[in-house]
Motif scaffolding. Structure first.
Motif, PDB file in Angstrom:
ATOM      1  N   GLU A 113      -2.132   6.222  -5.133  1.00 37.72           N
ATOM      2  CA  GLU A 113      -2.400   5.030  -4.109  1.00 37.72           C
ATOM      3  C   GLU A 113      -2.793   3.645  -4.659  1.00 37.72           C
ATOM      4  OE1 GLU A 113      -4.671   7.078  -1.042  1.00 37.72           O
ATOM      5  OE2 GLU A 113      -2.875   7.220   0.098  1.00 37.72           O
ATOM      6  N   SER A 130       0.809  -1.248  -0.149  1.00 38.19           N
ATOM      7  CA  SER A 130       0.060   0.027  -0.140  1.00 38.19           C
ATOM      8  C   SER A 130       0.816   1.311   0.024  1.00 38.19           C
ATOM      9  CB  SER A 130      -0.920   0.127   1.276  1.00 38.19           C
ATOM     10  OG  SER A 130      -0.054   0.265   2.446  1.00 38.19           O
ATOM     11  N   VAL A 131       0.322   2.253  -0.208  1.00 34.07           N
ATOM     12  CA  VAL A 131       0.888   3.649  -0.223  1.00 34.07           C
ATOM     13  C   VAL A 131       0.061   4.611   0.488  1.00 34.07           C
ATOM     14  CG1 VAL A 131       1.930   5.555  -1.706  1.00 34.07           C
ATOM     15  CG2 VAL A 131       2.154   3.317  -2.628  1.00 34.07           C
ATOM     16  N   GLU A 132       0.943   5.227   1.290  1.00 33.29           N
ATOM     17  CA  GLU A 132       0.106   6.601   2.132  1.00 33.29           C
ATOM     18  C   GLU A 132       0.631   7.775   1.444  1.00 33.29           C
ATOM     19  OE1 GLU A 132       0.242   6.625   6.427  1.00 33.29           O
ATOM     20  OE2 GLU A 132       1.262   4.612   6.360  1.00 33.29           O
ATOM     21  N   THR A 133      -0.290   8.841   1.012  1.00 31.46           N
ATOM     22  CA  THR A 133      -0.147   9.937   0.596  1.00 31.46           C
ATOM     23  C   THR A 133      -0.853  10.802   1.491  1.00 31.46           C
ATOM     24  OG1 THR A 133      -2.051  10.013  -0.840  1.00 31.46           O
ATOM     25  CG2 THR A 133       0.079   9.612  -1.848  1.00 31.46           C
ATOM     26  N   ALA A 192      -0.392   0.089  -5.461  1.00 29.87           N
ATOM     27  CA  ALA A 192      -0.797  -0.969  -4.766  1.00 29.87           C
ATOM     28  C   ALA A 192      -0.778  -2.375  -5.549  1.00 29.87           C
ATOM     29  CB  ALA A 192      -2.143  -0.891  -3.817  1.00 29.87           C
TER      30      ALA A 192
END
Length: 297
Positions: free
Chosen positions: A42, A25-28, A46
């Protein structure tokens, strides 16, 4: 701003953690840096596997298994750090202070490596002058950020003949021509000053004087091409200059700045054997230029 050796140092530091890892996952944590973050970033990242971590000039290129590429530019103060369950802080002794404030952690990549180790790769940028973009591998060369970049100084493409072709007919100063990213990609103020000193060339010399009328390189041009390649190679080997905000991803600093011959050495003796000159600082287009007027012609 980090120059090419600093960015290459970051790439090599990130490579073991990122290549072949899956992006869970990616958090912005904010919508923008210097520019808005890619729309749908995101979701687009993912579940993708990172096939390779490359570089073009000062851009990091995260190549994904679906043919997409995430481009990252560090800007003035951007940096990455790698965290895993065994180390929640970036190790290392710091010569210059850098941000560890989580308020400046703007993008977090949650990764799972091939051996099952979970890691976080965190992009921190207090000044928010860095940026990221998404494109396809097929469209990479035509990307607006990359399409006008010149020769890479890390391979065999940069030689006297190729450099002469970019300098022929140019009435600007040699310093200005080398800072133009359409000439040599990734060069900045530090390494231009160092390369010109190594080549024995004045930063005030007209760029066109390095090409003959038939477009072939002069001996000076060959010397300069060699000097650019050598100074970049030396800086990469030393881990980058690490001035101000730049650090390696393992938390340590490179120390190539200890080997600077002219940069930031105003008033000191020229280190070239047989030269009794003194390093001077002049201002060209608003930038400090350090050189030896005695041996650089």
């Amino acid at each position: 701003m980090p120059e090419l050796p600093e960015v290459e140092t970051v790439r090599r530091g990130l490579q073991p953690a990122m290549e072949n890892a899956r992006i869970d996952s990616v958090e912005t944590r904010r919508p923008d840096l210097r520019f808005p973050l890619p729309e749908g970033m995101e979701g687009a990242l993912a579940g993708r596997r990172i096939e390779a971590l490359g570089r073009r000039a000062k851009y990091l290129l995260v190549e994904l298994d679906n043919g997409q590429v995430l481009g990252c530019h560090l800007g003035m103060s951007g940096s990455f750090r790698v965290e895993d369950p065994e180390a929640s802080e970036t190790p290392g002794a710091f010569r210059h202070a850098r941000s560890k404030d989580s308020a400046h952690d703007h993008v977090v990549f949650h990764l799972m490596s091939a051996d099952g180790t979970a890691r976080r790769v965190i992009y921190n940028d207090p000044r928010r002058f860095g940026f990221m973009f998404l494109t396809s591998r097929e469209s990479l060369d035509g990307n607006p950020f990359l399409r006008k970049l010149g020769l890479e100084p890390t391979g065999n493409a940069l030689d006297g003949k190729a450099l002469a072709a970019t300098l022929a007919g140019r009435r600007t100063t040699l310093k200005a021509a080398l800072l133009d990213q359409k000439t040599v990609a990734g060069l900045g103020n530090i390494y231009v000053c160092e390369a010109l000193w190594r080549a024995g060339l004045s930063p005030k010399r007209t760029a066109a004087t390095l090409a003959r009328k038939d477009g072939m390189p002069t001996d000076r041009c060959v010397r300069l091409a060699d000097a650019v390649r050598d100074v970049i190679a030396d800086a990469i080997a030393a881990g980058g200059s690490s001035l101000r905000d730049h650090i390696r991803t393992d938390g340590t600093l490179g120390y190539f700045q200890h080997s600077f011959s002219v940069y930031d050495r105003e008033g000191q003796p020229c280190p070239r054997d047989g030269c009794d000159g003194t390093i001077r600082r002049i201002v060209q287009s608003g930038r400090s230029t350090f050189h030896c007027p005695t041996c650089q012609k």
